[in-house]
Every structure is written in C-alpha cells, then in structure tokens.
Design a protein around this motif. Structure first.
Motif, mmCIF file in Angstrom:
data_model
loop_
_atom_site.group_PDB
_atom_site.id
_atom_site.type_symbol
_atom_site.label_atom_id
_atom_site.label_comp_id
_atom_site.label_asym_id
_atom_site.label_seq_id
_atom_site.Cartn_x
_atom_site.Cartn_y
_atom_site.Cartn_z
ATOM 1 N N PRO A 57 0.422 -1.180 0.300
ATOM 2 C CA PRO A 57 0.287 -0.282 -0.157
ATOM 3 C C PRO A 57 1.131 1.586 0.127
ATOM 4 C CG PRO A 57 -0.923 -1.296 1.695
ATOM 5 C CD PRO A 57 -0.031 -2.203 1.291
ATOM 6 N N ALA A 58 0.317 1.934 -0.756
ATOM 7 C CA ALA A 58 1.111 3.346 -0.793
ATOM 8 C C ALA A 58 1.597 4.181 0.474
ATOM 9 C CB ALA A 58 0.226 4.866 -1.457
ATOM 10 N N VAL A 59 0.859 4.391 1.236
ATOM 11 C CA VAL A 59 0.774 4.686 2.575
ATOM 12 C C VAL A 59 2.170 3.893 3.201
ATOM 13 C CG1 VAL A 59 -0.192 4.689 5.242
ATOM 14 C CG2 VAL A 59 -1.544 5.680 3.288
ATOM 15 N N ARG A 60 2.478 2.926 3.678
ATOM 16 C CA ARG A 60 3.384 1.675 3.825
ATOM 17 C C ARG A 60 4.703 2.020 3.315
ATOM 18 N NH1 ARG A 60 3.206 -4.109 3.836
ATOM 19 N NH2 ARG A 60 0.920 -3.851 5.122
ATOM 20 N N GLN A 61 4.471 2.613 1.684
ATOM 21 C CA GLN A 61 5.189 2.776 0.924
ATOM 22 C C GLN A 61 6.212 4.244 1.217
ATOM 23 O OE1 GLN A 61 4.983 2.210 -3.314
ATOM 24 N NE2 GLN A 61 4.070 0.665 -2.961
ATOM 25 N N ALA A 62 5.292 4.835 1.564
ATOM 26 C CA ALA A 62 6.196 6.223 2.221
ATOM 27 C C ALA A 62 6.205 6.139 3.304
ATOM 28 C CB ALA A 62 4.474 6.980 1.923
ATOM 29 N N ARG A 63 5.998 5.395 4.362
ATOM 30 C CA ARG A 63 6.450 5.234 5.667
ATOM 31 C C ARG A 63 7.815 4.508 5.806
ATOM 32 N NH1 ARG A 63 7.304 1.027 8.530
ATOM 33 N NH2 ARG A 63 5.268 -0.122 7.250
ATOM 34 N N ILE A 64 8.298 3.911 4.345
ATOM 35 C CA ILE A 64 9.318 3.057 4.684
ATOM 36 C C ILE A 64 10.527 3.843 3.675
ATOM 37 C CG2 ILE A 64 10.712 0.816 3.295
ATOM 38 C CD1 ILE A 64 7.599 -0.540 3.373
ATOM 39 N N VAL A 65 10.028 4.918 3.144
ATOM 40 C CA VAL A 65 10.748 5.858 2.250
ATOM 41 C C VAL A 65 11.319 6.843 3.185
ATOM 42 C CG1 VAL A 65 11.101 7.638 0.284
ATOM 43 C CG2 VAL A 65 9.737 5.280 -0.047
ATOM 44 N N GLY A 134 5.112 8.457 -9.395
ATOM 45 C CA GLY A 134 3.346 7.676 -9.356
ATOM 46 C C GLY A 134 3.122 7.384 -7.799
ATOM 47 N N ARG A 135 4.435 6.834 -6.880
ATOM 48 C CA ARG A 135 5.390 6.386 -5.655
ATOM 49 C C ARG A 135 6.250 7.188 -4.622
ATOM 50 N NH1 ARG A 135 6.832 0.746 -7.914
ATOM 51 N NH2 ARG A 135 5.359 -0.826 -8.577
ATOM 52 N N PRO A 136 5.241 7.438 -3.658
ATOM 53 C CA PRO A 136 6.603 7.640 -2.723
ATOM 54 C C PRO A 136 8.101 8.096 -3.212
ATOM 55 C CG PRO A 136 5.321 6.523 -1.856
ATOM 56 C CD PRO A 136 4.931 6.148 -3.141
ATOM 57 N N GLY A 137 9.402 8.593 -3.936
ATOM 58 C CA GLY A 137 10.321 8.732 -3.782
ATOM 59 C C GLY A 137 10.910 9.752 -3.103
ATOM 60 N N VAL A 154 9.232 -0.998 -3.271
ATOM 61 C CA VAL A 154 8.902 -1.723 -1.468
ATOM 62 C C VAL A 154 8.511 -2.812 -2.289
ATOM 63 C CG1 VAL A 154 7.873 -0.893 -0.232
ATOM 64 C CG2 VAL A 154 9.108 0.275 -0.765
ATOM 65 N N GLU A 155 8.245 -3.867 -1.583
ATOM 66 C CA GLU A 155 8.102 -6.078 -1.673
ATOM 67 C C GLU A 155 7.498 -5.574 -0.088
ATOM 68 O OE1 GLU A 155 10.350 -8.450 -3.513
ATOM 69 O OE2 GLU A 155 9.503 -7.210 -5.552
ATOM 70 N N GLY A 156 6.358 -5.509 0.294
ATOM 71 C CA GLY A 156 6.274 -6.090 2.368
ATOM 72 C C GLY A 156 6.420 -4.855 2.337
ATOM 73 N N ASP A 157 8.271 -5.379 3.717
ATOM 74 C CA ASP A 157 8.277 -4.078 3.774
ATOM 75 C C ASP A 157 9.626 -3.403 4.510
ATOM 76 O OD1 ASP A 157 6.118 -3.143 6.164
ATOM 77 O OD2 ASP A 157 6.294 -4.905 7.041
#
Length: 178
Positions: A57-65, A134-137, A154-157
């Motif tokens: 999910p984009a929210v999780r991707q943003a958190r990881i970035v 289109g993704r967090p960067g 990002v795959e998973g966490d």
C-alpha cells in the motif's frame, strides 16, 4: 510466472494476449481448437493473477521511504540495512555527465556502504519526499537545484530496488516543476 505455465498455455497467452492474434489464428498455429486455445489463455491468465504479489500500500511505501531518508541522514547503518531487502539493488544514471556509480550495486550491505560513503561527500544537500513515477520517492537539491531523483520499489516492508537519476538532461522536467 511464465515458468508456472504449461508450454501450451504460454504459447496461447503470448500469441493472443501479447501479439493480438485471434483464437482461430492461434488454433491454426498450435494445432488445437479455438475453444482449447481460449481455455489455455484463460488458464495462463489465472496463473499470472495467482503469481502476482499484492502491491505494498502507498501509505506503507511512503513510511518506508521516509524511514530510509531519516536513516540515511542519521547515517544509521542498522536502520538502513533493516529497510533493505538482503538482495536489493541500486542503479544510478548520471548519463556520463555527472559522477555516479558505474555499475549496479547489489546486496544490502554493499548498498549501505555506498550510501554512507556518499553521505560523507554531500554538502548542503536537502532531501525532500516527493512522488516519483506515481510512488513515494525522494528528490535531492543542492543550493536549490535538483541534483538527484530517487525512485523505490518496495516489496512488503523492505526496499527491493532503488533507481537514482542524476543525469541533468533527464532532470530537466523536474527542475521545471520546482
């Protein structure tokens, strides 16, 4: 995912779904009926759907970035390694116009080593969280000028791939936006 298909499924799928052949044409090529080819393509599509990993999910991707950015700025080696997939890769494009890595970097430990080394060389660099492809960067600016745009897969966490664009020709559209 293609390995999970039978050879007949692969042929029917590629000819119909990729190259746009009608099932009647596929049937002539492979020596089966149109109905059989339709079923083979259906089975292939079902296998593809089953093989696809659900997107992070984009929210999780943003958190990881964001965590990656914070760990890099803090030079927190343990946090960086924890955020990267052990088999992660980094590819950078300087276009021969600016310095960058000449080859892809593979493996979390090697990536972190390069990132920490890079952090020690960068002065007056501002790193901003932005949407990239289109993704967090991340977008890095030096003296108000965009010098690097970084995209993440990002795959998973964990971060699986990092692409850094430093080629000024490719950054023109970014400098026009800022």
């Amino acid at each position: 995912m293609f390995e999970s298909m039978t050879p007949a499924e692969r042929v029917a799928f590629i000819l119909h779904d990729v190259f746009g052949f009608a099932f009647a044409e596929v049937a002539e090529i492979v020596g089966r009926t149109s109905a059989a080819c339709r079923q083979l393509a259906f089975s292939a599509r079902r296998r593809i759907g089953a093989a696809q990993v659900p997107a992070t999910p984009a929210v999780r991707q943003a958190r990881i970035v964001r965590e990656f950015k914070q760990a890099w700025e803090a030079k927190d080696i343990d946090a960086l390694i924890a955020l990267l997939d052990p088999d992660a890769t980094v590819i950078a494009d300087g276009g021969g116009r600016v310095g960058t890595m000449l080859r892809p970097i593979e493996g979390a430990a090697q990536i972190v080593r390069s990132l920490v080394n890079l952090a020690g060389k960068q002065r007056d660099l501002t790193v901003l969280e932005r949407t990239v492809n289109g993704r967090p960067g991340l977008v890095a600016q030096q003296d108000g000028v965009i010098v690097t745009v970084v995209a993440f897969d990002v795959e998973g966490d964990r971060i699986k791939h990092i692409w850094a664009v430093r080629n000024p020709d490719k950054l023109r559209s970014w400098t026009a936006r800022s």
